[in-house]
Enzyme design. Structure first.
Site, PDB file in Angstrom:
ATOM      1  N   ARG A  84      33.484  40.160  34.496  1.00  0.00           N
ATOM      2  CA  ARG A  84      34.793  39.599  34.860  1.00  0.00           C
ATOM      3  C   ARG A  84      35.639  38.798  33.708  1.00  0.00           C
ATOM      4  O   ARG A  84      34.772  37.734  33.166  1.00  0.00           O
ATOM      5  CB  ARG A  84      34.519  38.553  36.030  1.00  0.00           C
ATOM      6  CG  ARG A  84      35.993  37.972  36.464  1.00  0.00           C
ATOM      7  CD  ARG A  84      35.743  37.100  37.493  1.00  0.00           C
ATOM      8  NE  ARG A  84      37.065  36.358  37.552  1.00  0.00           N
ATOM      9  CZ  ARG A  84      37.060  35.037  37.489  1.00  0.00           C
ATOM     10  NH1 ARG A  84      36.017  34.176  37.887  1.00  0.00           N
ATOM     11  NH2 ARG A  84      38.292  34.352  37.601  1.00  0.00           N
ATOM     12  N   HIS A 128      44.186  33.570  33.945  1.00  0.00           N
ATOM     13  CA  HIS A 128      43.289  32.422  34.254  1.00  0.00           C
ATOM     14  C   HIS A 128      43.921  31.358  33.211  1.00  0.00           C
ATOM     15  O   HIS A 128      43.121  30.981  32.246  1.00  0.00           O
ATOM     16  CB  HIS A 128      42.015  32.975  33.786  1.00  0.00           C
ATOM     17  CG  HIS A 128      40.588  32.226  34.030  1.00  0.00           C
ATOM     18  ND1 HIS A 128      39.373  32.680  34.443  1.00  0.00           N
ATOM     19  CD2 HIS A 128      40.408  30.769  33.589  1.00  0.00           C
ATOM     20  CE1 HIS A 128      38.789  31.566  34.713  1.00  0.00           C
ATOM     21  NE2 HIS A 128      39.247  30.493  34.284  1.00  0.00           N
ATOM     22  N   GLU A 173      41.728  30.512  40.625  1.00  0.00           N
ATOM     23  CA  GLU A 173      41.662  29.141  41.076  1.00  0.00           C
ATOM     24  C   GLU A 173      43.119  28.664  40.987  1.00  0.00           C
ATOM     25  O   GLU A 173      43.282  27.537  40.203  1.00  0.00           O
ATOM     26  CB  GLU A 173      40.726  28.204  39.984  1.00  0.00           C
ATOM     27  CG  GLU A 173      39.248  28.754  40.277  1.00  0.00           C
ATOM     28  CD  GLU A 173      38.438  27.808  39.350  1.00  0.00           C
ATOM     29  OE1 GLU A 173      38.839  27.092  38.616  1.00  0.00           O
ATOM     30  OE2 GLU A 173      37.054  27.933  39.488  1.00  0.00           O
ATOM     31  N   ASN A 295      34.672  30.871  44.135  1.00  0.00           N
ATOM     32  CA  ASN A 295      34.333  30.205  43.075  1.00  0.00           C
ATOM     33  C   ASN A 295      33.426  29.052  43.797  1.00  0.00           C
ATOM     34  O   ASN A 295      34.373  28.316  44.268  1.00  0.00           O
ATOM     35  CB  ASN A 295      35.277  29.983  42.134  1.00  0.00           C
ATOM     36  CG  ASN A 295      35.826  31.065  41.395  1.00  0.00           C
ATOM     37  OD1 ASN A 295      35.486  32.040  41.631  1.00  0.00           O
ATOM     38  ND2 ASN A 295      36.763  30.653  40.387  1.00  0.00           N
ATOM     39  N   TYR A 297      31.058  25.632  43.014  1.00  0.00           N
ATOM     40  CA  TYR A 297      30.080  24.698  42.016  1.00  0.00           C
ATOM     41  C   TYR A 297      29.466  23.654  42.957  1.00  0.00           C
ATOM     42  O   TYR A 297      28.330  23.574  42.487  1.00  0.00           O
ATOM     43  CB  TYR A 297      31.141  24.167  40.822  1.00  0.00           C
ATOM     44  CG  TYR A 297      31.319  25.400  39.828  1.00  0.00           C
ATOM     45  CD1 TYR A 297      30.595  25.705  39.064  1.00  0.00           C
ATOM     46  CD2 TYR A 297      32.642  26.112  40.078  1.00  0.00           C
ATOM     47  CE1 TYR A 297      30.832  26.652  37.956  1.00  0.00           C
ATOM     48  CE2 TYR A 297      32.935  27.098  39.168  1.00  0.00           C
ATOM     49  CZ  TYR A 297      32.055  27.344  38.157  1.00  0.00           C
ATOM     50  OH  TYR A 297      32.474  28.534  37.198  1.00  0.00           O
ATOM     51  N   GLU A 368      32.364  33.185  40.661  1.00  0.00           N
ATOM     52  CA  GLU A 368      32.051  32.256  39.838  1.00  0.00           C
ATOM     53  C   GLU A 368      30.969  31.305  40.467  1.00  0.00           C
ATOM     54  O   GLU A 368      31.226  30.713  41.524  1.00  0.00           O
ATOM     55  CB  GLU A 368      32.970  31.233  39.325  1.00  0.00           C
ATOM     56  CG  GLU A 368      33.956  31.841  38.158  1.00  0.00           C
ATOM     57  CD  GLU A 368      34.987  30.761  37.687  1.00  0.00           C
ATOM     58  OE1 GLU A 368      34.696  29.498  37.660  1.00  0.00           O
ATOM     59  OE2 GLU A 368      35.870  31.131  37.226  1.00  0.00           O
TER      60      GLU A 368
END
Ligand code: IFM
Length: 461
Positions: A84, A128, A173, A295, A297, A368
């Site tokens: 990606r 991005h 995002e 994504n 985290y 991600e």
């Protein structure tokens, strides 16, 4: 540092599960003024003193523009099934609208060919965060016209690459762009509009919807978006705490997912604050998706605004006038970036998405997941990824259709306002020389991919 041993081999993921790695243009390419690339809002922002902690900017990245063959060889050595990357809008359309830069398109054409030659699926993200500077100066995502220019650019890229690209991502995002870029002013374009930043969310969503239609018209396959998600935990038990946590949850998790997957904003109050013909736009925004990128985290602990709330969260200043307060999550290991390591948060989030959207949730790809840790002997990164893969497997065992996992990131790259200070790569980069050195996590992930291919191979008889 000695960590407890890993709990044994990972369970088998389904045949066809895609093992990938992610990166982005601004963080890696460098070559910011070469071959006709125009400036982006991030170039202008990074040039302002004090914006990026170590004073770096996007001029060097990891040298990917010149070293992409070396990085594709590293991906091949890993056995990655997909890469990606992002296409730099100002490299392809330097002014953001109008003339296309043939040299810019040629670069992505070469990159896609190189990936295909190694049997690695190219997965481009069209945006991005690197908005062409002329568009940023005209208001960026606060300006509805940016959405239409994005759709034109999406057509241009798809017409060139759709014959070899099996999977597309429109935007990465949009929550971070809205919150960090337009509401808090910590990222480009540095606007501090708080809730007046909401039009930037609407216009990114509109850009996404228009791009989905443009990509389909250009025969692009498998269209998705990469949305950041963080399960919200409520700090405290007062009504104000619950209000703060719910509001943050709406802004961070549902402001984008709901319009995309249901065609409505999570709350009428949000819809009322959006510009333009909102009801009509929502029909475009909810154009059917082939898949949904997550994504992940870490979770976020949120309550009422309070003196003990963090005035700096993940490195970003949180102004006191916000109607919620973000608290430090205690009791978990922290990455070098100071983010808590909570693998079960990934499972919680996926279950939360399924609960909220049911059959409207398309197949998921984890676009991600990763961690900032120093060192080439990066045992803690291995433990992080191992833990998250187990949590992902558990979510899949709960019936959630997840088809891919992309680690952020292949190489240590430019971590936005942190500069080169946070290292997310499977491959160490010595930034003065750009020399690449695979870390222990690179060899570990390679072995995971090999083992999974062995585990999922159908057995004879
Ligand atoms: O490096 C970033 C990436 O660009 C977007 N998602 C989060 C990563 C780590 O902060």
């Amino acid at each position: 540092m000695t960590l407890p041993p890993l709990p044994g081999p990972l369970p088998a993921f389904p045949p066809g599960f895609l093992w990938g790695v992610s990166a982005s243009a601004f963080q890696t390419e460098g070559a910011a003024t070469r071959d006709g690339r125009g400036p982006s809002g991030w170039d202008e922002f990074a040039a302002q003193p004090g914006r990026i902690k170590d004073g770096s900017d996007g001029s060097l990245g990891t040298g990917f523009y010149d070293r992409y063959r070396e990085d594709v060889a590293l991906l091949a050595g890993l056995g990655a099934g997909a890469f990606r990357f992002s296409v730099s809008w100002p490299r392809v359309v330097p002014d953001g609208s109008g003339a296309v830069n043939p040299a810019g398109l040629d670069f992505y054409d070469r990159l896609v060919d190189e990936l295909c030659a190694h049997g690695i699926a190219p997965v481009p993200t069209l945006y991005h965060w690197d908005t062409p500077l002329p568009l940023e100066r005209a208001g960026g995502w606060l300006n509805r016209d940016t959405a239409h220019r994005f759709a034109d650019y999406a057509s241009t890229v798809a017409e060139r690459l759709a014959d070899r690209v099996p999977m597309w991502i429109t935007i990465n995002e949009p929550a971070e762009v809205t919150l960090l870029g337009y509401a808090l002013g910590e990222h480009a374009p540095g606007r501090k509009l708080l809730f007046d930043a909401l039009p930037a969310a609407h216009h990114q969503l509109l850009a996404h919807g228009l791009a989905v239609r443009a990509l389909r018209a250009a025969t692009a396959a498998e269209i998705g978006i990469a949305v950041s998600h963080s399960p919200v935990r409520t700090a405290g038990d007062t009504e104000e705490d619950r209000f703060g946590a719910e509001l943050y949850d709406s802004v961070y998790n549902w402001l984008f997912a709901d319009p995309l997957l249901t065609g409505a904003y999570p709350d009428e109050n949000f819809a009322a604050l959006m510009p333009g013909p909102v009801a009509e736009d929502l029909k475009v925004i909810s154009s059917p998706l082939d898949w949904y990128g997550v994504n992940y985290y870490n979770p976020t602990l949120v309550g009422a605004p309070a003196p003990e709330a963090l005035d700096s969260f993940a490195g970003f200043d949180m102004p006191g006038e916000l109607p919620f307060g973000i608290r430090q999550i205690e009791g978990y290991e922290m990455t070098d970036f100071g983010w808590p390591v909570v693998p079960e948060g990934l499972r919680d989030m996926l279950v939360g998405l399924k609960d909220r959207f049911g059959d409207r949730l398309p197949p998921i790809r984890i676009t991600e997941n990763g961690c900032g840790y120093d060192g080439i002997e990066d045992t803690r990164r291995i433990a992080f990824i191992d833990g998250h893969l187990r949590a992902l497997h558990a979510a899949m065992a709960d019936g959630i259709d997840v088809r891919a996992y992309f680690i952020w990131s292949l190489t240590d790259n430019l971590e936005w306002i942190e500069g080169y200070g946070q290292r997310f790569g499977l491959v160490h980069v010595d930034h003065p020389t750009m020399r690449r050195t695979p870390k222990d996590s690179y060899r570990w992930y390679r072995d995971v991919i090999r083992a999974q291919h062995g585990l999922s191979r159908p057995t004879a008889g």
